[in-house]
Design a protein around this motif. Structure first.
Motif, PDB file in Angstrom:
ATOM      1  N   ARG A  37      63.979  94.696   3.928  1.00 48.82           N
ATOM      2  CA  ARG A  37      63.223  95.678   3.587  1.00 48.82           C
ATOM      3  C   ARG A  37      62.973  96.347   1.951  1.00 48.82           C
ATOM      4  NH1 ARG A  37      64.422  94.960   8.303  1.00 48.82           N
ATOM      5  NH2 ARG A  37      65.679  97.441   8.543  1.00 48.82           N
ATOM      6  N   GLU A  38      64.025  96.051   1.229  1.00 45.09           N
ATOM      7  CA  GLU A  38      64.316  96.695   0.127  1.00 45.09           C
ATOM      8  C   GLU A  38      64.308  95.799  -1.212  1.00 45.09           C
ATOM      9  OE1 GLU A  38      67.541  98.751  -2.859  1.00 45.09           O
ATOM     10  OE2 GLU A  38      68.514  97.989  -0.223  1.00 45.09           O
ATOM     11  N   GLU A  39      62.774  96.367  -1.547  1.00 50.47           N
ATOM     12  CA  GLU A  39      62.712  95.275  -3.664  1.00 50.47           C
ATOM     13  C   GLU A  39      63.907  95.054  -4.029  1.00 50.47           C
ATOM     14  OE1 GLU A  39      59.231  95.059  -6.718  1.00 50.47           O
ATOM     15  OE2 GLU A  39      58.806  96.113  -5.095  1.00 50.47           O
ATOM     16  N   ILE A  40      64.250  93.844  -3.948  1.00 56.15           N
ATOM     17  CA  ILE A  40      65.934  93.898  -5.276  1.00 56.15           C
ATOM     18  C   ILE A  40      65.474  93.391  -7.220  1.00 56.15           C
ATOM     19  CG2 ILE A  40      67.751  92.203  -4.717  1.00 56.15           C
ATOM     20  CD1 ILE A  40      67.755  94.316  -2.441  1.00 56.15           C
ATOM     21  N   ALA A  41      64.873  92.058  -6.592  1.00 60.12           N
ATOM     22  CA  ALA A  41      64.555  91.659  -8.093  1.00 60.12           C
ATOM     23  C   ALA A  41      63.026  90.800  -8.029  1.00 60.12           C
ATOM     24  CB  ALA A  41      65.506  91.132  -8.222  1.00 60.12           C
ATOM     25  N   THR A  42      62.718  90.668  -9.243  1.00 61.79           N
ATOM     26  CA  THR A  42      60.850  90.356  -9.509  1.00 61.79           C
ATOM     27  C   THR A  42      61.815  89.270 -10.113  1.00 61.79           C
ATOM     28  OG1 THR A  42      59.700  91.931  -9.420  1.00 61.79           O
ATOM     29  CG2 THR A  42      58.766  91.044 -10.629  1.00 61.79           C
ATOM     30  N   LEU A  43      61.523  88.299 -10.033  1.00 60.59           N
ATOM     31  CA  LEU A  43      62.674  86.943 -10.493  1.00 60.59           C
ATOM     32  C   LEU A  43      61.047  86.337 -11.283  1.00 60.59           C
ATOM     33  CD1 LEU A  43      64.319  85.352  -7.958  1.00 60.59           C
ATOM     34  CD2 LEU A  43      64.812  87.688  -9.852  1.00 60.59           C
ATOM     35  N   LEU A  44      60.797  85.818 -12.709  1.00 56.51           N
ATOM     36  CA  LEU A  44      60.018  85.232 -13.663  1.00 56.51           C
ATOM     37  C   LEU A  44      60.336  83.608 -13.216  1.00 56.51           C
ATOM     38  CD1 LEU A  44      59.301  87.340 -16.408  1.00 56.51           C
ATOM     39  CD2 LEU A  44      58.068  87.142 -14.631  1.00 56.51           C
ATOM     40  N   CYS A  45      59.748  82.286 -12.816  1.00 59.42           N
ATOM     41  CA  CYS A  45      59.826  81.321 -12.787  1.00 59.42           C
ATOM     42  C   CYS A  45      59.073  80.644 -12.341  1.00 59.42           C
ATOM     43  CB  CYS A  45      60.599  81.372 -11.266  1.00 59.42           C
ATOM     44  SG  CYS A  45      59.485  82.052 -10.015  1.00 59.42           S
ATOM     45  N   SER A  46      59.556  79.258 -12.569  1.00 59.81           N
ATOM     46  CA  SER A  46      58.385  78.275 -12.177  1.00 59.81           C
ATOM     47  C   SER A  46      57.646  78.616 -10.238  1.00 59.81           C
ATOM     48  CB  SER A  46      58.456  76.575 -12.138  1.00 59.81           C
ATOM     49  OG  SER A  46      59.024  76.638 -13.225  1.00 59.81           O
ATOM     50  N   PRO A  47      56.594  77.939 -10.102  1.00 61.07           N
ATOM     51  CA  PRO A  47      56.074  78.165  -8.655  1.00 61.07           C
ATOM     52  C   PRO A  47      55.859  76.934  -7.869  1.00 61.07           C
ATOM     53  CG  PRO A  47      53.808  77.570 -10.225  1.00 61.07           C
ATOM     54  CD  PRO A  47      55.389  77.576 -11.075  1.00 61.07           C
ATOM     55  N   SER A  48      57.568  76.716  -7.433  1.00 60.20           N
ATOM     56  CA  SER A  48      57.574  75.556  -6.945  1.00 60.20           C
ATOM     57  C   SER A  48      59.478  76.120  -6.334  1.00 60.20           C
ATOM     58  CB  SER A  48      58.450  74.472  -7.667  1.00 60.20           C
ATOM     59  OG  SER A  48      59.710  74.899  -8.436  1.00 60.20           O
ATOM     60  N   GLN A  49      59.635  75.470  -5.324  1.00 63.23           N
ATOM     61  CA  GLN A  49      60.891  75.795  -4.393  1.00 63.23           C
ATOM     62  C   GLN A  49      61.125  77.541  -4.071  1.00 63.23           C
ATOM     63  OE1 GLN A  49      63.413  73.052  -6.871  1.00 63.23           O
ATOM     64  NE2 GLN A  49      63.624  72.004  -4.787  1.00 63.23           N
ATOM     65  N   THR A  50      59.911  78.245  -4.174  1.00 68.47           N
ATOM     66  CA  THR A  50      60.669  79.650  -4.226  1.00 68.47           C
ATOM     67  C   THR A  50      60.937  80.466  -2.888  1.00 68.47           C
ATOM     68  OG1 THR A  50      57.747  79.916  -3.171  1.00 68.47           O
ATOM     69  CG2 THR A  50      58.654  79.848  -5.845  1.00 68.47           C
ATOM     70  N   GLU A  51      60.952  79.445  -2.209  1.00 68.29           N
ATOM     71  CA  GLU A  51      61.369  80.186  -0.994  1.00 68.29           C
ATOM     72  C   GLU A  51      63.168  79.695  -1.561  1.00 68.29           C
ATOM     73  OE1 GLU A  51      61.016  79.022   2.904  1.00 68.29           O
ATOM     74  OE2 GLU A  51      58.987  79.672   3.023  1.00 68.29           O
ATOM     75  N   GLU A  52      63.406  78.801  -1.945  1.00 65.78           N
ATOM     76  CA  GLU A  52      65.115  77.969  -2.348  1.00 65.78           C
ATOM     77  C   GLU A  52      65.463  78.933  -3.302  1.00 65.78           C
ATOM     78  OE1 GLU A  52      62.269  76.025  -1.748  1.00 65.78           O
ATOM     79  OE2 GLU A  52      63.335  74.294  -0.068  1.00 65.78           O
ATOM     80  N   LEU A  53      64.817  79.562  -4.345  1.00 58.42           N
ATOM     81  CA  LEU A  53      65.060  79.752  -5.303  1.00 58.42           C
ATOM     82  C   LEU A  53      65.749  81.609  -4.595  1.00 58.42           C
ATOM     83  CD1 LEU A  53      65.127  81.216  -8.155  1.00 58.42           C
ATOM     84  CD2 LEU A  53      63.102  81.735  -8.656  1.00 58.42           C
ATOM     85  N   ALA A  54      64.793  82.439  -4.038  1.00 55.81           N
ATOM     86  CA  ALA A  54      64.871  83.522  -3.381  1.00 55.81           C
ATOM     87  C   ALA A  54      66.135  83.339  -2.637  1.00 55.81           C
ATOM     88  CB  ALA A  54      64.090  84.324  -1.997  1.00 55.81           C
ATOM     89  N   LEU A  55      66.555  82.547  -1.937  1.00 61.61           N
ATOM     90  CA  LEU A  55      68.299  82.257  -1.125  1.00 61.61           C
ATOM     91  C   LEU A  55      69.107  82.198  -2.328  1.00 61.61           C
ATOM     92  CD1 LEU A  55      66.847  79.867   2.110  1.00 61.61           C
ATOM     93  CD2 LEU A  55      66.974  82.091   2.142  1.00 61.61           C
ATOM     94  N   GLY A  56      69.123  81.266  -2.977  1.00 60.76           N
ATOM     95  CA  GLY A  56      69.988  80.948  -3.688  1.00 60.76           C
ATOM     96  C   GLY A  56      70.216  82.197  -4.694  1.00 60.76           C
ATOM     97  N   PHE A  57      69.433  83.402  -5.313  1.00 60.68           N
ATOM     98  CA  PHE A  57      69.235  84.187  -6.253  1.00 60.68           C
ATOM     99  C   PHE A  57      70.235  84.871  -5.132  1.00 60.68           C
ATOM    100  CE2 PHE A  57      68.455  88.448  -6.684  1.00 60.68           C
ATOM    101  CZ  PHE A  57      68.077  88.605  -8.776  1.00 60.68           C
ATOM    102  N   LEU A  58      69.986  85.577  -3.954  1.00 62.52           N
ATOM    103  CA  LEU A  58      70.870  86.583  -2.694  1.00 62.52           C
ATOM    104  C   LEU A  58      71.892  85.520  -2.766  1.00 62.52           C
ATOM    105  CD1 LEU A  58      67.716  87.033  -0.162  1.00 62.52           C
ATOM    106  CD2 LEU A  58      68.847  88.673  -2.154  1.00 62.52           C
TER     107      LEU A  58
END
Length: 261
Positions: A37-58
């Motif tokens: 529930r805490e906003e961590i970051a806004t990543l500027l990215c391509s609109p593919s594999q966005t769930e994987e991007l979020a998990l990999g970032f965390l």
């Protein structure tokens, strides 16, 4: 690829001639990641594999470590939001406050969790090695499997390889996002990384090297050049860096014993 590009009408010059043509331009979106529930970051990215991007970032920033740390993942594709509920992170406040993260290699990325990097990154002990022929195969894959780059010229790509085969792939406008997507894909699928190879279309900076170290991958093969700091870190962390990998040519910069003739 429809969702990945937009068409713009441009003027194309060829010598003294100007011609109006339609051109494919790669899309860029702001993906806002929330953790508990805490906003961590806004990543500027391509609109593919966005769930994987979020998990990999965390994962790479130390919020999560193992799949059991993630309780729930929800996404709002229309508003480019991802919510992850997971194991409480005791250092969450210290790891980072809300950030807006550029897709390029600005200082915002380098300064994310510098103190935390020292806790997460250790010298690798892997003795994994590959034949030179296999290294050339990964370089060839980068050259021949880039339809979005060929259409737009605007992305980086990468993959995880084993025995000459690409087992995971990703692409993005941001170099760092490519590695986070690969991390998230491996995290989700339970794929082994410690005896694998990462191949990458760009250059190798110290920030990229740290991503590889956090993923515990012993060999990085890149089409671009490394920096001196990346090479110093790679030597200290026992990571093999291969650069300028194109067709039947490449340079082995560190830990050459992992590339066999």
């Amino acid at each position: 690829m429809t969702n990945e590009t937009v068409t713009h009408t441009i003027l194309k010059a060829n010598g003294p001639q100007l011609k109006e043509v339609d051109d494919n331009v790669v899309r860029e979106i702001p993906l806002t990641v929330h953790y508990n529930r805490e906003e961590i970051a806004t990543l500027l990215c391509s609109p593919s594999q966005t769930e994987e991007l979020a998990l990999g970032f965390l994962l790479n920033e130390g919020f999560i470590r193992v799949p059991e740390d993630v309780y729930e993942l929800r996404q709002d594709p229309a508003d480019h939001l991802v919510w992850v509920e997971g194991k409480p992170c005791l250092l969450q406040k210290e790891l980072m406050s809300k950030r807006f993260v550029s897709a390029c290699c600005g200082k915002s990325r380098a300064s994310f969790c510098f103190a935390n990097d020292a806790l997460m990154v250790k010298p690798l002990t892997s003795s994994h090695s590959i034949p030179l022929k296999e290294a050339y195969e990964y370089a060839a894959f980068l050259q021949s499997h880039l339809p979005l780059f060929q259409a737009t010229g605007g992305i980086h790509s990468g993959g995880v390889g084993y025995q000459g085969q690409a087992i995971l792939t990703s692409y993005d406008i941001g170099r760092h996002n490519v590695f986070d997507k690969l991390s998230g894909s491996a995290f989700r699928s339970g794929s082994e990384l410690e005896n694998r190879v990462i191949f990458f279309s760009g250059r190798v900076s110290s920030e990229i090297l740290l991503k590889v170290a956090k993923m515990k991958v012993p060999i990085l093969i890149a089409r671009g050049a490394p920096t001196d700091m990346a090479l110093s870190q790679a030597s200290a962390l026992n990571i093999t860096i291969v650069g300028f990998a194109r067709e039947q040519r490449l340079n082995i910069y560190t830990c050459p014993e992992r590339i066999n003739v």
